[in-house]
Write an enzyme that holds these catalytic residues in place. Structure first.
Site, PDB file in Angstrom:
ATOM      1  N   HIS A   1       0.853  -1.198   0.000  1.00  0.00           N
ATOM      2  CA  HIS A   1       0.000   0.000   0.000  1.00  0.00           C
ATOM      3  C   HIS A   1       0.885   1.243   0.000  1.00  0.00           C
ATOM      4  O   HIS A   1       2.033   1.201   0.473  1.00  0.00           O
ATOM      5  CB  HIS A   1      -0.897   0.016   1.248  1.00  0.00           C
ATOM      6  CG  HIS A   1      -1.996  -0.999   1.199  1.00  0.00           C
ATOM      7  ND1 HIS A   1      -2.978  -1.091   2.168  1.00  0.00           N
ATOM      8  CD2 HIS A   1      -2.263  -1.974   0.284  1.00  0.00           C
ATOM      9  CE1 HIS A   1      -3.823  -2.066   1.847  1.00  0.00           C
ATOM     10  NE2 HIS A   1      -3.406  -2.626   0.720  1.00  0.00           N
TER      11      HIS A   1
ATOM     12  N   GLU B   1       1.004   3.875   1.811  1.00  0.00           N
ATOM     13  CA  GLU B   1       1.525   4.297   3.122  1.00  0.00           C
ATOM     14  C   GLU B   1       2.727   3.443   3.537  1.00  0.00           C
ATOM     15  O   GLU B   1       3.735   3.953   4.031  1.00  0.00           O
ATOM     16  CB  GLU B   1       0.458   4.161   4.214  1.00  0.00           C
ATOM     17  CG  GLU B   1      -0.800   4.952   3.988  1.00  0.00           C
ATOM     18  CD  GLU B   1      -1.900   4.120   3.320  1.00  0.00           C
ATOM     19  OE1 GLU B   1      -1.632   3.482   2.277  1.00  0.00           O
ATOM     20  OE2 GLU B   1      -3.030   4.118   3.835  1.00  0.00           O
TER      21      GLU B   1
ATOM     22  N   CYS C   1      -2.146  -0.409   7.526  1.00  0.00           N
ATOM     23  CA  CYS C   1      -1.366   0.819   7.407  1.00  0.00           C
ATOM     24  C   CYS C   1      -1.470   1.659   8.683  1.00  0.00           C
ATOM     25  O   CYS C   1      -0.492   2.292   9.090  1.00  0.00           O
ATOM     26  CB  CYS C   1      -1.823   1.619   6.190  1.00  0.00           C
ATOM     27  SG  CYS C   1      -1.359   0.815   4.640  1.00  0.00           S
TER      28      CYS C   1
ATOM     29  N   CYS D   1      -6.019   1.773   5.848  1.00  0.00           N
ATOM     30  CA  CYS D   1      -6.618   0.507   6.270  1.00  0.00           C
ATOM     31  C   CYS D   1      -6.001   0.128   7.630  1.00  0.00           C
ATOM     32  O   CYS D   1      -5.047   0.754   8.083  1.00  0.00           O
ATOM     33  CB  CYS D   1      -6.341  -0.570   5.215  1.00  0.00           C
ATOM     34  SG  CYS D   1      -4.632  -1.140   5.189  1.00  0.00           S
TER      35      CYS D   1
HETATM   36 ZN   LIG Z   1      -3.317   0.098   3.734  1.00  0.00          ZN
END
Ligand SMILES: [Zn+2]
Length: 142
Positions: A46, A48, A79, A76
């Site tokens: 992801h 991040e 993260c 999410c």
């Molecule tokens: Zn994430």
């Protein structure tokens, strides 16, 4: 947040879910990334996570105390946990994510008693632009 949105657009152009993240410290922007889960065959890639890894590599340290993270979409739970572990000072995000968000909804990672570090959280930054990117991306795939 403009840089995060640019990263999000670039991710969308690569066929990735258009989310971008930027890490900023006293010296300015030190890392920026977009989603690369498909390209890297990595469900943890992801924006991040990639931005945190890059920032830590640049600084040669495992924590980012005093650094801020900008991301176009609500992080999410994975993260959010990484942001906490990295000791990020402030989290700025764009659109809320009712489906997968873990900050203001779902697991609410930072509100959990086991969360050892809670960043200051500012939501809704350029949220309309972020939402538009995501809805255009998913509309084009249908
Ligand atoms: Zn994430």
């Amino acid at each position: 947040m403009d840089i995060a949105l640019t990263e999000a657009r670039a991710a969308g152009a690569r066929g990735e879910v258009p989310v971008g993240a930027v890490i900023v410290g006293p010296e300015g922007v030190i890392a920026q990334a977009g989603n690369r889960t498909r390209e890297l065959n990595d469900p943890t890639a992801h924006a991040e996570i990639l931005a945190i890894r890059a920032a830590c590599a640049v600084l040669g340290q495992e924590r980012l105390a005093g650094y801020d993270l900008y991301v176009s979409l609500e992080p999410c739970p994975m993260c959010a946990a990484a942001i906490s572990n990295a000791r990020i000072a402030r989290l700025y995000y764009g659109a809320g994510d009712p489906k997968s968000g873990g900050v203001a909804q779902g697991p609410r990672v930072f509100a959990h008693p086991q969360c050892h570090h809670r960043p200051e959280v500012y939501d809704g930054i350029a949220a309309k632009d972020s939402e538009q990117l995501l809805s255009d991306f998913f509309a084009a795939r249908r």
